[in-house]
Design a protein around this motif. Structure first.
Motif, PDB file in Angstrom:
ATOM      1  N   LYS A   1       0.847  -1.196   0.000  1.00  0.00           N
ATOM      2  CA  LYS A   1       0.000   0.000   0.000  1.00  0.00           C
ATOM      3  C   LYS A   1       0.884   1.247   0.000  1.00  0.00           C
ATOM      4  O   LYS A   1       1.721   1.426   0.877  1.00  0.00           O
TER       5      LYS A   1
ATOM      6  N   LEU B   1       1.628   4.752   0.903  1.00  0.00           N
ATOM      7  CA  LEU B   1       1.177   5.702   1.917  1.00  0.00           C
ATOM      8  C   LEU B   1       1.903   7.025   1.701  1.00  0.00           C
ATOM      9  O   LEU B   1       3.113   7.046   1.483  1.00  0.00           O
ATOM     10  N   GLU B   2       1.153   8.109   1.740  1.00  0.00           N
ATOM     11  CA  GLU B   2       1.703   9.463   1.663  1.00  0.00           C
ATOM     12  C   GLU B   2       1.169  10.230   2.850  1.00  0.00           C
ATOM     13  O   GLU B   2      -0.047  10.328   3.024  1.00  0.00           O
ATOM     14  N   VAL B   3       2.056  10.765   3.662  1.00  0.00           N
ATOM     15  CA  VAL B   3       1.626  11.570   4.797  1.00  0.00           C
ATOM     16  C   VAL B   3       2.402  12.882   4.785  1.00  0.00           C
ATOM     17  O   VAL B   3       3.488  12.976   4.211  1.00  0.00           O
TER      18      VAL B   3
ATOM     19  N   GLU C   1       6.665  15.750   2.876  1.00  0.00           N
ATOM     20  CA  GLU C   1       5.811  14.715   2.291  1.00  0.00           C
ATOM     21  C   GLU C   1       6.590  13.408   2.410  1.00  0.00           C
ATOM     22  O   GLU C   1       7.630  13.231   1.780  1.00  0.00           O
TER      23      GLU C   1
ATOM     24  N   MET D   1       3.095   6.268   9.694  1.00  0.00           N
ATOM     25  CA  MET D   1       2.445   6.479   8.403  1.00  0.00           C
ATOM     26  C   MET D   1       1.104   5.748   8.341  1.00  0.00           C
ATOM     27  O   MET D   1       0.123   6.293   7.837  1.00  0.00           O
ATOM     28  N   CYS D   2       1.073   4.516   8.840  1.00  0.00           N
ATOM     29  CA  CYS D   2      -0.178   3.755   8.858  1.00  0.00           C
ATOM     30  C   CYS D   2      -1.229   4.459   9.706  1.00  0.00           C
ATOM     31  O   CYS D   2      -2.382   4.606   9.288  1.00  0.00           O
TER      32      CYS D   2
ATOM     33  N   SER E   1      -2.746   7.277   8.105  1.00  0.00           N
ATOM     34  CA  SER E   1      -3.493   6.882   6.905  1.00  0.00           C
ATOM     35  C   SER E   1      -4.724   6.044   7.227  1.00  0.00           C
ATOM     36  O   SER E   1      -5.318   5.430   6.343  1.00  0.00           O
TER      37      SER E   1
END
Length: 187
Positions: free
Chosen positions: A71, A73-75, A82, A120-121, A124
């Motif tokens: 997956k 992920l962008e946070v 970023e 990050m998870c 998200s």
């Protein structure tokens, strides 16, 4: 935005500045046969999980509840970072990370990578409580596993680690004239 990932920040943190800058600038570097083999194994394990709904057989083959593989992920942190990453497998409250090569699962469990993925998870919409690092040494065909509990303290550590390393790296790139204040790469 300063666009980084764990794979950019980790070599920076380890004093491998040229490697970090090359990764940030996406400079192509030659891959070794072991690196190519690792990529092939990762793709194979991802495909196996998608087909079977289980961990790869080499790691025990246990049935998974709700597997999400690779997956993206962008946070966004502090309105200027970023952070991008791809955990190998998220299943309910567990992050599974696959590693190959000579460094075993315990070694990888001690790096900040899994903690960065935890943060990050959580940002998200996932709620990981633990992580399992699965390691396969393709030379010796030995499998090792390490477990890591994920806590509010480990998330706070990850945040500080990312922001500190990103700040140092950005400042160095700016001083070296590699980027400008707006993060444009200088020619």
């Amino acid at each position: 935005m300063f666009h980084v990932s764990f794979s950019v920040l980790y070599p920076w943190n380890q004093g491998q500045w040229d490697e970090a800058v090359n990764r940030y600038l996406k400079v192509e570097t030659p891959t070794t046969p072991a690196m190519e083999e690792g990529k092939t194994l990762h793709k194979s394990w991802e495909s196996e999980t998608k087909v079977t709904g289980c961990l790869p057989l080499v790691f025990g083959g246990q049935k998974l509840s709700n597997p999400v593989t690779e997956k993206r992920l962008e946070v966004y942190l502090d309105n200027w970072i970023e952070l991008v990453g791809h955990p190998d497998l998220i299943d309910d409250d567990c992050i599974h990370e696959y590693k190959t090569g000579s460094a075993d699962a315990v070694y990888w469990s001690r790096t900040p990578q899994i903690l960065v993925y935890q943060m990050m998870c959580e940002l998200s919409g996932f709620s990981p409580k633990k992580a399992v690092i699965h390691h396969y040494n393709q030379r010796t065909q030995v499998v090792s596993t390490a477990h890591r509990w994920l806590t509010p303290q480990s998330r706070a550590f990850a945040y500080e680690w990312v922001v500190s390393n990103a700040s140092e790296m950005f400042d160095a790139l700016l001083k070296a004239g590699i980027v400008d204040e707006e993060l444009h790469v200088q020619k």
